[in-house]
Scaffold this motif. Structure first.
Motif, PDB file in Angstrom:
ATOM      1  N   ARG A 118       0.856  -1.191   0.000  1.00 30.58           N
ATOM      2  CA  ARG A 118       0.000   0.000   0.000  1.00 30.58           C
ATOM      3  C   ARG A 118       0.893   1.242   0.000  1.00 30.58           C
ATOM      4  N   PRO A 119       0.633   2.193  -0.900  1.00 32.22           N
ATOM      5  CA  PRO A 119       1.431   3.418  -0.957  1.00 32.22           C
ATOM      6  C   PRO A 119       1.357   4.202   0.351  1.00 32.22           C
ATOM      7  N   ILE A 120       2.450   4.889   0.650  1.00 33.95           N
ATOM      8  CA  ILE A 120       2.497   5.740   1.837  1.00 33.95           C
ATOM      9  C   ILE A 120       2.809   7.175   1.410  1.00 33.95           C
ATOM     10  N   SER A 121       2.482   8.086   2.271  1.00 32.10           N
ATOM     11  CA  SER A 121       2.834   9.484   2.077  1.00 32.10           C
ATOM     12  C   SER A 121       4.173   9.739   2.765  1.00 32.10           C
ATOM     13  N   LEU A 122       5.168  10.180   1.989  1.00 35.89           N
ATOM     14  CA  LEU A 122       6.451  10.517   2.601  1.00 35.89           C
ATOM     15  C   LEU A 122       6.285  11.665   3.589  1.00 35.89           C
ATOM     16  N   LYS A 123       5.394  12.583   3.272  1.00 43.38           N
ATOM     17  CA  LYS A 123       5.181  13.741   4.152  1.00 43.38           C
ATOM     18  C   LYS A 123       4.798  13.290   5.556  1.00 43.38           C
ATOM     19  N   ARG A 124       3.931  12.288   5.646  1.00 46.03           N
ATOM     20  CA  ARG A 124       3.497  11.791   6.945  1.00 46.03           C
ATOM     21  C   ARG A 124       4.496  10.834   7.589  1.00 46.03           C
ATOM     22  N   SER A 125       5.024   9.910   6.788  1.00 43.25           N
ATOM     23  CA  SER A 125       5.871   8.847   7.334  1.00 43.25           C
ATOM     24  C   SER A 125       7.338   9.240   7.491  1.00 43.25           C
ATOM     25  N   PHE A 126       7.839  10.079   6.580  1.00 33.04           N
ATOM     26  CA  PHE A 126       9.247  10.498   6.594  1.00 33.04           C
ATOM     27  C   PHE A 126       9.321  11.987   6.255  1.00 33.04           C
ATOM     28  N   PRO A 127       8.878  12.840   7.175  1.00 35.49           N
ATOM     29  CA  PRO A 127       8.799  14.278   6.863  1.00 35.49           C
ATOM     30  C   PRO A 127      10.142  14.906   6.475  1.00 35.49           C
ATOM     31  N   ASP A 128      11.241  14.408   7.004  1.00 36.07           N
ATOM     32  CA  ASP A 128      12.554  14.953   6.634  1.00 36.07           C
ATOM     33  C   ASP A 128      12.871  14.660   5.163  1.00 36.07           C
ATOM     34  N   TRP A 129      12.562  13.435   4.733  1.00 34.84           N
ATOM     35  CA  TRP A 129      12.769  13.078   3.319  1.00 34.84           C
ATOM     36  C   TRP A 129      11.873  13.948   2.438  1.00 34.84           C
ATOM     37  N   HIS A 130      10.637  14.102   2.849  1.00 37.60           N
ATOM     38  CA  HIS A 130       9.684  14.905   2.086  1.00 37.60           C
ATOM     39  C   HIS A 130      10.227  16.318   1.874  1.00 37.60           C
ATOM     40  N   GLU A 131      10.697  16.953   2.921  1.00 36.91           N
ATOM     41  CA  GLU A 131      11.234  18.318   2.819  1.00 36.91           C
ATOM     42  C   GLU A 131      12.474  18.348   1.942  1.00 36.91           C
ATOM     43  N   ALA A 132      13.341  17.362   2.088  1.00 36.41           N
ATOM     44  CA  ALA A 132      14.553  17.310   1.271  1.00 36.41           C
ATOM     45  C   ALA A 132      14.205  17.155  -0.211  1.00 36.41           C
TER      46      ALA A 132
END
Length: 147
Positions: A118-132
């Motif tokens: 199931r796809p995940i949201s990087l913003k929710r699960s890995f916010p540092d990766w999302h910002e990078a």
């Protein structure tokens, strides 16, 4: 836009009977470029996998321009072309030792839970990766700089 660079010396085992790099090896090199970019951004893909998240390929494209041969040095340039919080498109350029373009390519990935896919949201699960990734992604002004 952040562009990661990785060099690889072409090994004999990566060539075919014609003495050029076998086409599938470029896909491996694209993966090396992608993981180098992730590392350059300060992250570790193996750590994400330990958390039960994987990033399968949804689509891949490669256009071969010039052959690489045993003993050449391949330079892989990798960047995030598109990112929407769930899917990432990476672009690649691989050059030979003379600085000539040997390949252009892209790969599209999504982060999913390993057990369910199931796809995940990087913003929710890995916010540092999302910002990078938001900082690293190619922006319209990057296009103007390349012209």
């Amino acid at each position: 836009m952040i562009i990661s660079t990785r060099e690889i010396e072409v090994r004999y085992a990566e060539t075919d009977q014609m003495g050029v790099v076998y086409h599938a090896n470029y896909l491996v090199w694209m993966e090396l470029g992608r993981t180098q970019l992730i590392k350059d951004l300060g992250f570790n893909y193996a750590e994400m996998e330990k958390d039960g998240i994987i990033s399968p390929v949804l689509d891949i494209q490669a256009s071969y321009k010039k052959p690489l041969r045993y003993g050449d040095t391949a330079t892989i340039k990798t960047w995030v072309e598109e990112y929407d919080g769930i899917r990432s498109v990476y672009k690649y350029e691989i050059f030979n030792g003379n600085g000539e373009l040997a390949l252009t390519g892209s790969s599209k990935h999504v982060c999913v839970k390993k057990d369910s896919f199931r796809p995940i949201s990087l913003k929710r699960s890995f916010p540092d990766w999302h910002e990078a990734y938001l900082q690293a992604v190619k922006k319209p002004e990057d296009e103007k700089e390349q012209v």
